[in-house]
Structures are given as C-alpha cells and as structure tokens.
Design a protein around this motif. Structure first.
Motif, short mmCIF file in Angstrom:
data_model
loop_
_atom_site.label_atom_id
_atom_site.label_comp_id
_atom_site.label_asym_id
_atom_site.label_seq_id
_atom_site.Cartn_x
_atom_site.Cartn_y
_atom_site.Cartn_z
N LEU A 249 0.84 -1.20 0.00
CA LEU A 249 0.00 0.00 0.00
C LEU A 249 0.87 1.25 0.00
O LEU A 249 0.62 2.20 -0.76
N ALA A 250 1.91 1.27 0.83
CA ALA A 250 2.79 2.44 0.90
C ALA A 250 3.50 2.67 -0.43
O ALA A 250 3.59 3.80 -0.92
N LEU A 251 4.01 1.60 -1.03
CA LEU A 251 4.71 1.75 -2.31
C LEU A 251 3.75 2.17 -3.42
O LEU A 251 4.12 2.95 -4.30
N GLY A 252 2.53 1.66 -3.40
CA GLY A 252 1.55 2.05 -4.41
C GLY A 252 1.18 3.52 -4.30
O GLY A 252 1.11 4.24 -5.31
N LEU A 253 0.94 4.00 -3.07
CA LEU A 253 0.59 5.40 -2.86
C LEU A 253 1.75 6.32 -3.27
O LEU A 253 1.56 7.32 -3.97
N ALA A 254 2.95 5.98 -2.81
CA ALA A 254 4.10 6.83 -3.12
C ALA A 254 4.44 6.76 -4.61
O ALA A 254 4.75 7.79 -5.23
N GLY A 255 4.38 5.56 -5.20
CA GLY A 255 4.70 5.42 -6.61
C GLY A 255 3.75 6.19 -7.50
O GLY A 255 4.16 6.85 -8.47
N ASN A 256 2.46 6.14 -7.18
CA ASN A 256 1.49 6.89 -7.98
C ASN A 256 1.70 8.39 -7.84
O ASN A 256 1.61 9.13 -8.82
N ALA A 257 2.02 8.85 -6.62
CA ALA A 257 2.27 10.28 -6.42
C ALA A 257 3.51 10.73 -7.20
O ALA A 257 3.51 11.80 -7.82
N VAL A 258 4.55 9.91 -7.18
CA VAL A 258 5.77 10.26 -7.92
C VAL A 258 5.49 10.30 -9.42
O VAL A 258 5.94 11.21 -10.13
N GLY A 259 4.74 9.33 -9.93
CA GLY A 259 4.37 9.34 -11.34
C GLY A 259 3.57 10.58 -11.70
O GLY A 259 3.77 11.19 -12.75
N HIS A 260 2.66 10.97 -10.81
CA HIS A 260 1.85 12.17 -11.02
C HIS A 260 2.74 13.41 -11.07
O HIS A 260 2.51 14.33 -11.87
N ALA A 261 3.75 13.44 -10.20
CA ALA A 261 4.67 14.59 -10.19
C ALA A 261 5.50 14.63 -11.47
O ALA A 261 5.70 15.71 -12.05
N LEU A 262 5.97 13.48 -11.92
CA LEU A 262 6.77 13.44 -13.14
C LEU A 262 5.96 13.88 -14.35
O LEU A 262 6.51 14.42 -15.32
N LEU A 263 4.65 13.66 -14.31
CA LEU A 263 3.76 14.06 -15.41
C LEU A 263 3.23 15.48 -15.25
O LEU A 263 2.38 15.92 -16.04
N GLY A 264 3.72 16.21 -14.27
CA GLY A 264 3.23 17.58 -14.06
C GLY A 264 1.80 17.62 -13.60
O GLY A 264 1.08 18.58 -13.88
N THR A 265 1.36 16.57 -12.89
CA THR A 265 0.00 16.36 -12.34
C THR A 265 -1.04 16.14 -13.43
O THR A 265 -2.24 16.19 -13.14
N GLU A 266 -0.63 15.91 -14.65
CA GLU A 266 -1.57 15.56 -15.73
C GLU A 266 -1.43 14.07 -16.02
O GLU A 266 -0.43 13.62 -16.56
N ASP A 267 -2.46 13.31 -15.70
CA ASP A 267 -2.39 11.86 -15.81
C ASP A 267 -2.24 11.41 -17.27
O ASP A 267 -2.68 12.09 -18.21
N LEU A 268 -1.65 10.23 -17.42
CA LEU A 268 -1.57 9.62 -18.75
C LEU A 268 -2.95 9.43 -19.35
O LEU A 268 -3.13 9.52 -20.57
N VAL A 269 -3.93 9.18 -18.49
CA VAL A 269 -5.30 8.95 -18.97
C VAL A 269 -5.79 10.10 -19.84
O VAL A 269 -6.49 9.90 -20.83
#
Length: 643
Positions: A123-143
C-alpha cells in the motif's frame, strides 16, 4: 522473487492503477453525472456512494468462489478499464468505464485482502509510486494525454500489474506456508486471537483519501510552494516545489517502511497525522502535508502485523478470516467515499467541511494506536533503502521538471493590451475530459488573463494543478488567490511584470461557496494597470448584489486612480441589480458594443454572466466570446486601448 515480495509488488501496482481510475471517476461523477451542479446534491452523493456500498458484497463473493479466481478476473477488468480510459472517450462512455473500473478495483482489493494479511508495504509503495508518477507528469495523468507515449506507458503499467498478479496468485496456490499448513487455513486459525492485517486493510481507504488530498498530492506541493512576499501579502506566487515534494515522499516511506520503537511510535505518528490534518484546514499547506505524510506512513506501519502464532493444522476456517479482511478493506473504501463526498459537498450544500479530513485522520490514528503489535518490516533492508532513495529522488525530479514560468520582464509601454476572462471549470470540458490544450488554444494571444474556478489540487477533480499546467502552456507567470479553500479560487496571468497585489475575501451572504476579489498591479513599461479578478457566488435564488457592491468598492480603493480592468464570472446579467453596482461605481461595461454576449452554458449560451469592466478613459474593442466546449462557460476576449 519470493512469494511475499510478489504480493507486495502486485498490490503496489494495483493501487497505482486503481488511483489512476479514481482520478478519472471522481471528476466524471461531478462533471458528467452532476452536470455542473444541475443534478441535486443528494442524488449525486447517492450515486457516488452506491458503488462503494455495492462493493460490500465482494467479500461474500470471494468466500464463495475463492480469492484467486475473483481477484484475477477483477484485476483483468480493472486493467481493461484503465486502458480504455486512455482512449479519452469523454462523455457517458468515460463515466461508465470509470465506474466499471472502480467497482472492479474494489472487488480486486477485497480479493487481495482475503489472501494477503500484510498489505502495508504494498500500500505504501503504491501510494508513493502513484504520487511520484503524477509529479513526473506535471500532475496531468496519462489517462488525459492520449498519443503513443501515453498508450505505451499505460500499457506497461497495466501489463506489469497483470503479470505480477498472475504470478503471485499462481505461486501462492502451490506454495506451502512456512509451517506446512495451507496459507488461508493458517491465517484463519489465528482469528481466535485476531485476524492478521485486518486493521491495515481497514485503513486502506482512509489512507487513499489522506494521501490524495494532503500527504502525497504533487499539485499541493506546487500550490503551497509560493507563500507570498511583502509585496503580495496573502497571495501564492510561483515557486519551486522540488525539495518539499521530495521530503514528503521521504517522510512517508521512511515512517511506513522503517520501524520506530512501539511506545513512542504510538504517540508520535498519530499526533503528527492529526496535527497535519488540522494545519491543512487552516491553510498552512507545507507543514500540513509534511506532517500528514510522516504520520500517515507511521500509522500504517503500526498496523503491520504478521500472521499470529495460532496456526494449527486441520483448522478449516480459512474462508472466514479472509472474508473478514476483505470486509475490512471494503469498509475502509466506504470511509474513503464518505470522507471525499462529505468534504466537497459542503461547497454545494453549505456546511463546515473542516471536520472531514480531521475525522479521517482521527480514525486512522485510533485504529493505528490500538493495534496489538508491530511486526518486523516485510521487505529486506536493502530493498527498503533502494525504494526510499529512488522514489524520493524521482519526486524531487518531477517537481523540478515542471517549474512555473518566470516573472515577466519590463517592456515598452503598449498602446493596447489583449484581455481574456474565462471560467475554466477546473480544466474540464463539457465532455468531462481534462483538456488543458483546448483551454490554452482559447487564451493564446492574450496579454492579461483573468481566470475563475481555478483548481490547484482538489482531490475531487483528480488532484491536478490546473493553473500551473495552463501557465506553462501559455508561458505566462501568474498570481493566485484562494476562495473556497487554499487550492481553489481565482488567478491573474500576465505577460507584464506583477508589482504588487492584494486579496479581499467576500462575505458569503448565505452562499455555500467562498468568494474573493484579487487585485494585481501590472507594470506596462513604466505605466501601471490595476487588474481585479473575481467570481461572485450568489446565495441560492438570489442576485449577488452584496458581493458586487463589495468588489466594486474594493476595486475603486485598490486602483486608487490608476487605469483599471475588472472581470470574471460575475453570475449576474446586465439588467440585474448586481450588475448595476459596477456601473454605479463609475466603471464602464467593456462588452457593451457586442451585447447581447451570451457566455453560459457553453453548448447553448443563454445567459450573459461573464463580464469585463474598465475605468473611464480606457476603450474596449474587438470583443468576442468564441464558441468552445473546453469549459461550461465561453471565454470573453477583448482589446483594451490605453489612454
């Protein structure tokens, strides 16, 4: 890879995929089902909560059919919905695909809980990993992005999730437990003392809402980074967020994956979490998300209990223990839904909403502090250190890659400026898609932009920094002023240097959503222009005449004889009393030459509620309201000639 590590990886990837779906589902409920507040708030809330109530049946389904087949099918549906959403269909298809993905994700979570008593690391890795991905994308999701890169990265994420799920469940079905007893039977036998992991699974939903709203919200990192200056009291200006964003990830993962002695941990982590939630509702965002990150990770660690020693061969009670963990996970996600809906419904219904994040944090603190004992970390120390260092560095990189535009440099005095006023509805078009490119196309070419309904991190809208992303596209620095809460309000973007500013909170007069007036002084090559941006919020069934009077008085004082441009979504028509307050204050209707100029709703404009006023001596021309469905309003553009 050992089975328990596969379980952690599969859970982390699944949480990341589920969060991607939630970032679409939440705004789709508001923009598509809610239709810009046309749907009654009670019906909207019932629709949102209904999916989580339906998921309460998942544990019984898992017990009847089995965790492995139910989990694999649900994972497949979740993955398929996530990929389908990348096609950006918009409209009803987007809403129902997101609903299908959400329900599948909730069933997958219950099935995973039935077979995995230790979810904290995943759970911790999923939450942190998703937040990091969101930051790398400038908060604009791939979706929302589409195109080959978005499809490729989305497919890689989904395939990794499916591969880990299949491998983990295949390995689990044939791998004996350390005592030689079937894992489900062994875990269940310990229920006579407790069900291992039930507290941790109960906190899954509350952790998702606290992470998305406060602790691990990259949009909040950038929104909170600019805390004002003596020239801009109370206003948020652009600033870097790399260090505080990386620190939030570091604190969360360190407290979740590494152990503090139990006695101080039971006081330290709940206290930090509660303090962070209180600071969030008071608007002190940087200490709020740092404390919440540390406290949330630590509280999750307190609930990380290994299977008890009560395993006994021949105890055929496995389905019951797994069902209890699955039920805890489903109830936790119901808490997620209630907390999210309760916080944001206040802006439609009109009640204090500060209690929602605080109550969620209090629930997490109580459950964590009462956990019977804390197990050793599930992951080896080298793995924890590597993950901690890697995700922290990537979080800092993500924030550093998306810095806001620099302050404009002085230029020669122009003879005229191009002005645009636009209610951008948090960046969502009528089709329910986050399409910042479409907004940027309508605003490109303007020298001064006045924005209403600016979102800088509302979890309900997916947690995007709409203002930062739009400013980078337009290459225009900005000044932001909060209205409803610290990350929702109005903004001024300008190609000219902003020299000073001031904001005035408006009296609600019975309106549920807060409002303000933002004044900014621009340097037009040695000449000053005062700009005021606002979004009036009328009480139900009334004209916002009181707020209009407040704004007109504020604008007059702020301009202090300088040329003035005032505009925004004023929620009043030219013949209404509120409109007359501006003309009574001596301002000129800049859109008069083009009347009637209807701006809302965007697909069938019937009302004239978006306006621009100027001080006497300024001349307006080239007035337009171009047709677009990038928001539920049309933008207003005009050229203002200076005296």
């Amino acid at each position: 890879m050992r089975h328990r590590h596969l379980s952690t990886l599969a859970l982390a990837l699944g949480i990341a995929v589920l969060l991607d779906v939630l970032r679409v589902w939440l705004p789709s409920v508001i923009t598509l089902f809610g239709r810009a507040a046309e749907t009654p708030a009670e019906l909207l809330g019932a629709f949102a909560l209904g999916w989580f109530l339906l998921a309460l049946a998942a544990p019984a389904l898992v017990r009847r059919i089995g965790a492995r087949p139910v989990g694999l099918v649900a994972a497949g549906v979740l993955a398929a919905a996530r990929l389908a959403l990348t096609a950006q269909p918009g409209g009803p298809a987007q809403l129902w695909l997101a609903c299908a993905g959400l329900l599948a994700g909730l069933v997958w979570l219950a099935a995973t809980a039935a077979s995995a008593p230790r979810p904290v690391a995943g759970l911790a890795l999923g939450l942190a990993g998703n937040a990091v991905g969101h930051a790398l994308l400038g908060t604009e999701d791939l979706v929302w992005r589409g195109g080959v890169p978005a499809w490729t990265l989305s497919a890689l994420l989904v395939l990794a999730f499916l591969a880990a799920s299949v491998k983990e469940r295949t390995t689990a079905s044939g791998e004996p437990s350390p005592t030689g007893v079937d894992e489900g039977v062994a875990a269940a036998a310990s229920w006579r003392t407790r069900t291992p992991g039930r507290r941790a699974w109960l906190l899954c939903g509350p952790a998702l809402v606290l992470a998305g709203q406060v602790a691990l919200a990259p949009a909040l990192w950038s929104a909170a980074a600019g805390t004002g200056s003596p020239d801009f009291p109370g206003l948020a200006r652009p600033a870097g967020a790399a260090v505080p964003g990386a620190l939030a990830v570091l604190l969360f993962l360190a407290s979740a994956l590494f152990r503090v002695p139990a006695r101080p941990a039971r006081v330290l982590w709940p206290a930090a979490l509660l303090a962070g939630s209180v600071l969030f509702v008071t608007g002190l965002l940087v200490p709020a998300y740092l404390l919440t990150a540390a406290g949330l990770g630590g509280c999750l660690a307190l609930t990380d209990a290994a299977a008890g020693d009560g395993r006994a061969a021949g105890t055929d009670d496995g389905g019951r223990a797994g069902a209890r963990r699955g039920r805890a996970a489903a109830l936790g996600m119901l808490v997620f839904a209630v907390a999210t809906v309760a916080y944001y419904a206040a802006y439609d219904v009109g009640y204090p909403n500060w209690w929602a994040p605080v109550a969620t944090a209090l629930l997490v603190a109580v459950v964590a502090a009462g956990a019977p004992r804390q197990a050793d970390p599930a992951l080896p120390a080298p793995v924890r250190v590597t993950v901690l260092a890697g995700l922290t560095a990537l979080a800092g990189l993500g924030a550093a890659l998306h810095v806001p535009p620099a302050q404009a440099r002085p230029t020669t005095a122009p003879a005229a400026v191009r002005v645009a006023a636009y209610n951008i509805r948090m960046g969502f078009g009528l089709d329910g898609r986050l399409d910042l490119d479409a907004l940027a196309r309508e605003l490109r070419g303007a020298d001064i932009v006045l924005l209403s309904e600016v979102d800088r991190g509302w979890w309900l809208n997916g947690g995007h920094d709409t203002l930062g992303s739009l400013a980078r596209r337009l290459e225009m620095p900005y000044v932001f002023a909060p209205a409803a809460d610290p990350v929702w309000g109005d903004a001024v973007l300008s190609r000219f240097p902003a020299r000073s500013g001031q904001t005035r909170r408006l009296t609600a007069h019975g309106a549920p959503t807060g409002a303000q007036a933002l004044g900014v002084t621009l340097d037009l090559g040695g000449r000053e222009l005062a700009v005021v941006a606002t979004h009036l919020q009328p009480p139900p069934g009334r004209d916002p005449v009181e707020q209009a009077r407040e704004v007109a008085a504020f604008a007059g004082r702020y301009a202090a004889g300088r040329p003035l441009v005032l505009g925004g979504d004023l929620n009043t028509e030219p013949a209404d009393p509120a409109f007359a307050e501006f003309t009574r204050a001596g301002l000129v209707d800049a859109l008069a030459p083009a009347r009637p100029l209807r701006t809302s709703p965007a697909d069938d404009p019937r009302t004239q509620i978006d306006h621009v006023f100027v001080s006497p001596g300024l001349t307006a021309g080239a007035v337009r309201a171009p047709r677009t469905e990038a928001s539920d309003h049309l933008p207003v553009t005009l050229t203002v000639t200076l005296p």
